[in-house]
Design an enzyme around this catalytic site. Structure first.
Site, PDB file in Angstrom:
ATOM      1  N   CYS A  92       0.798  -1.222   0.000  1.00  0.00           N
ATOM      2  CA  CYS A  92       0.000   0.000   0.000  1.00  0.00           C
ATOM      3  C   CYS A  92       0.838   1.284   0.000  1.00  0.00           C
ATOM      4  O   CYS A  92       1.489   1.589  -0.983  1.00  0.00           O
ATOM      5  CB  CYS A  92      -0.974  -0.039   1.183  1.00  0.00           C
ATOM      6  SG  CYS A  92      -2.476   0.899   0.867  1.00  0.00           S
ATOM      7  N   ARG A 126     -12.109   5.906  -3.383  1.00  0.00           N
ATOM      8  CA  ARG A 126     -11.225   4.873  -2.848  1.00  0.00           C
ATOM      9  C   ARG A 126     -11.604   3.528  -3.447  1.00  0.00           C
ATOM     10  O   ARG A 126     -12.778   3.241  -3.665  1.00  0.00           O
ATOM     11  CB  ARG A 126     -11.368   4.782  -1.329  1.00  0.00           C
ATOM     12  CG  ARG A 126     -10.775   5.933  -0.561  1.00  0.00           C
ATOM     13  CD  ARG A 126     -10.670   5.581   0.926  1.00  0.00           C
ATOM     14  NE  ARG A 126      -9.477   4.773   1.217  1.00  0.00           N
ATOM     15  CZ  ARG A 126      -8.273   5.292   1.431  1.00  0.00           C
ATOM     16  NH1 ARG A 126      -8.090   6.591   1.405  1.00  0.00           N
ATOM     17  NH2 ARG A 126      -7.240   4.525   1.671  1.00  0.00           N
ATOM     18  N   HIS A 191      -3.930  -5.936   1.617  1.00  0.00           N
ATOM     19  CA  HIS A 191      -3.850  -6.155   3.059  1.00  0.00           C
ATOM     20  C   HIS A 191      -4.494  -7.515   3.301  1.00  0.00           C
ATOM     21  O   HIS A 191      -4.891  -8.196   2.382  1.00  0.00           O
ATOM     22  CB  HIS A 191      -4.646  -5.092   3.809  1.00  0.00           C
ATOM     23  CG  HIS A 191      -4.104  -3.713   3.652  1.00  0.00           C
ATOM     24  ND1 HIS A 191      -2.990  -3.291   4.304  1.00  0.00           N
ATOM     25  CD2 HIS A 191      -4.530  -2.653   2.923  1.00  0.00           C
ATOM     26  CE1 HIS A 191      -2.746  -2.024   3.995  1.00  0.00           C
ATOM     27  NE2 HIS A 191      -3.665  -1.610   3.155  1.00  0.00           N
TER      28      HIS A 191
END
Ligand SMILES: [Zn+2]
Lengths: 240, 466
Positions: A92, A126, A191
């Protein structure tokens, strides 16, 4: 003895990413491969040539700025170690930071470390959700799963993607690529964390780290039933 | 106008009945309906109190603190309205008043004690005027990611600034909360816990905020209780833990609950709460401080706290064939760590059940599980007989335990909650301890109510005043 370095665990400890470090360490220990953990915090010094596996995660904006400022001081030694084959996993924010720049919504370009050839542009929305990707490790195709949550959209230059998106957004939601690979540097938006339930990838990183130290042997097989079933739960949900 | 209010209340009450008939909990639906019929419903109902309104906001401990405050007020003989089911959005708060209202929109109460979600707080205080606001703590919740914690703190701070004639009850040990006193300029009463000996803590635990909320410098700590709670100071701007007006010391935990000394204005008293979990002491201290502010007698505060019964999933106790069973809601790393510490503080052997769901209300991203310090379990494996993992992400839960170092032979995956709970209850350990994320909590409680007996608390002696 393999040395695992977790960069800025004090700053970047919020997104479950330390699970990646736990997975790498445990899968070495379960095979009796001696391994030690070095936690590098801001302001401390380190010799990257003595590191075998480096992990760099992401954080909130403020924390990421602090980490970027500190990492800038280590830039040349990191670049050297990477050219020499240092095994790196970067997730990320850390992934974005290794690239050329990050372009904010106002069009301002914040320079990255410039070690890998990719850049990131702030997106309108997002990209959030579960992801499945397919990656190729040493000619073997594996399906990995994770969870992405990123505002930046990343575009690759002269680096390979880590994998191909099967479900979810990946680098930018457009070109079907996820993550990046350059030499032994692996970058991803996944993640979850990425390594524990994608054990083949973890083992691949361990192998690469051993090879760099001149140890080229098959890893002892482990019982991976827990890993497989956690991964399959998500694969079954996403790829039906 | 009264007609509009009455129509709204009736509409709300009817929707609640229909929803309950359909098997729903209907805790906030009446609020939704009433507000649609008459937008000033909450403003009008909440203005009818004889004495005042208390609000509780923050990340963890809202429900427990609010229920404790209500218990103290009731012990003092007051008529109290409170949203005890934890419906803490503006619709839930509205619904709470509707429930106590007559059909004509009359509601008779001395105090209303309301737990209010942090994000809803600005909206609620536009319609309801609090006299006291308690802020418990600010932690990263599973849903707030990427700097949203900072935003939450800002939102609450701004809303507090706009209030008039309010007294704040603030957690001195949380720098994010304690700063609100000076930042808002309101009168503030601080509560905190003195240094505790023998607390088991590992450095791996996530600290949410290590930086000075005033100047950004890294904070220095004399000691931590958990997460960022402790005795901190900033070397740059001088910001530090305020001296608590209400301070807890000498905490002891037993299977029946917690006991501690509370010092306030030079005198010390003993309090006992019938719930386990060190973190619940903070909730008790906050409620104690509110009681003192409202001039409630000490003995009344003490008996109010003793009467407190855990709300659903807040260390709720059951009995299965004579064996104590605990149900604990977990929703973020800090809460989970505290739950694990409580589990380990209980005497004897345990069977553990861990339900992990990834529905929207739980947080679809379950990465936060890896920030929980499950590694602490491996130091007490001889007491931990079995781990039953359940829920939509049961396999991931099992994987987390495996990587924490729990032997896989002790871990079983049973995705069905009913089968998993049955297995955990039938274990051979002396107690069973159940963890559930938000959407797994209600079904787990239902199942427990069928399989086991809900335990009513028994009195454990008179409170002592010294
Ligand atoms: Zn400061």
């Amino acid at each position: 003895m393999l040395s695992v370095c977790h960069l800025y665990p004090d700053l970047l400890n919020l997104y479950g990413d330390r699970g990646n470090v736990i997975a790498f360490l445990q899968r070495c220990r379960w095979r009796d491969i001696p391994v030690q953990l070095i936690e590098l915090n801001a302001g401390e010094s380190i010799d990257f040539n003595r590191v075998d596996f480096l992990f760099l995660g992401g954080g909130s904006d403020r924390e990421q700025n602090l980490m970027a400022a500190d990492l800038e001081k280590h830039k040349e030694s990191l670049r050297e170690a990477i050219e020499d084959g240092l095994v790196v996993l970067s997730i990320c924010g850390g992934y974005q930071l290794l690239g050329q720049y990050y372009r904010t919504p106002r069009g301002e370009e914040i320079p990255g470390l410039g070690i890998l050839d990719h850049y990131t542009v702030a997106g309108e929305k997002r990209l959030i959700g579960n992801v499945a990707i397919e990656m190729n490790l040493d000619g073997q195709s594996i399906k990995a799963t994770g969870f992405e949550n990123h505002g930046g959209q990343t575009y690759l230059g002269s680096v390979e993607p880590l994998g191909k998106v099967l479900a979810g957004y990946g680098n930018n939601g457009k070109d079907g690529t996820e993550g990046a690979r350059y030499k032994n540097v692996f970058c991803s938006y996944l993640h979850g964390p990425l390594l524990p339930k994608n054990h083949q990838f973890t083992d691949y990183l361990i192998k690469l780290a051993l090879q760099r130290r001149g140890i080229d042997k098959q890893l002892t097989p482990l019982d991976d039933s827990f890993e497989k079933s956690a991964n399959n739960t998500m694969l079954n949900r996403l790829l039906k | 106008m009264r007609l509009c209010l009455s129509a709204a209340v009736i509409g709300g009450k009817i929707s609640s009945m229909i929803s309950k008939l359909a098997g729903g909990r209907g805790s906030s639906l009446p609020g939704v309906v009433a507000r649609r019929i008459y937008p000033h419903t909450l403003r009008r109902l909440s203005a009818q109190g004889n004495r005042g309104i208390i609000m509780v906001t923050g990340t963890n401990g809202k429900t427990t603190t609010n229920n404790m405050i209500a218990g103290i007020l009731q012990a003092g003989g007051h008529r109290v309205i409170y949203n005890q089911e934890g419906a803490n959005l503006i619709t839930g708060v509205t619904a709470c008043f509707i429930r106590f209202s007559t059909l004509t929109g009359r509601v008779n109460f001395d105090y209303a004690s309301l737990e209010v979600d942090e994000a809803s707080f600005p909206k609620v205080v536009k319609e309801v005027r609090p006299e006291i606001v308690v802020v418990t703590n600010f932690f990263r919740d599973q849903l707030d990611r990427y700097g949203e914690l900072d935003k939450t703190v800002q939102v609450v701070k701004q809303a507090l600034k706009e209030l008039k004639d309010v007294t704040l009850v603030l957690n001195a040990d949380d720098p994010l909360v304690a700063q609100l006193g000076q930042a808002t300029g309101h009168n503030a009463v601080y509560y905190g816990l003195a240094k505790q000996e023998g607390m088991e803590r590992t450095v791996a635990q996530t600290r949410e905020s290590r930086f000075c909320p005033r100047c950004g410098e890294e904070l220095q700590y004399n000691y931590y209780h958990y997460s960022q709670l402790g005795d901190y100071s900033c070397t740059r701007c001088g910001f530090k833990r305020p001296r608590p007006d209400v301070e807890g010391t000498g905490v002891s935990t037993t299977i029946d609950g917690l006991r501690a000394r509370v010092c306030c204005a030079g005198d010390c008293y003993t309090i006992a709460v019938q719930t386990a979990g060190f973190y619940n002491l903070y909730n008790a201290l906050a409620a104690f401080a509110v009681g003192r502010l409202l001039n409630i007698e000490l003995a009344t505060i003490q008996s109010g706290l003793e009467r407190y019964k855990p709300a659903i999933g807040r260390m709720e106790r059951f009995r299965y064939r004579g064996k104590p069973v605990f149900l604990n809601l977990v929703k973020n790393p800090t809460g989970y760590n505290e739950g694990l510490a409580t589990l380990l503080s209980l005497p004897g052997s345990k069977d553990v059940f861990l339900a992990l769901n990834d529905n929207a209300a739980d947080g679809r991203d379950i990465s936060w599980l890896w920030d929980v310090d499950f590694e602490i379990l491996t130091r007490h494996l001889e007491d931990l007989q079995s781990f039953t993992c359940s829920g939509t992400r049961a396999e991931e839960m099992a994987l987390r335990l495996k990587y924490a170092g729990v032997p896989t032979g002790k871990i079983t995956v049973i995705p069905s909650l009913e089968n998993a709970i049955t297995a955990a209850l039938q274990g051979e350990a002396r107690t069973a301890y159940l963890f559930a994320t938000y959407t797994a909590l209600w079904p787990s409680q239902n199942i427990l109510c069928r399989l086991a007996e809900k335990e009513e608390h028994h009195a454990v002696g008179m409170p002592s005043v010294s």
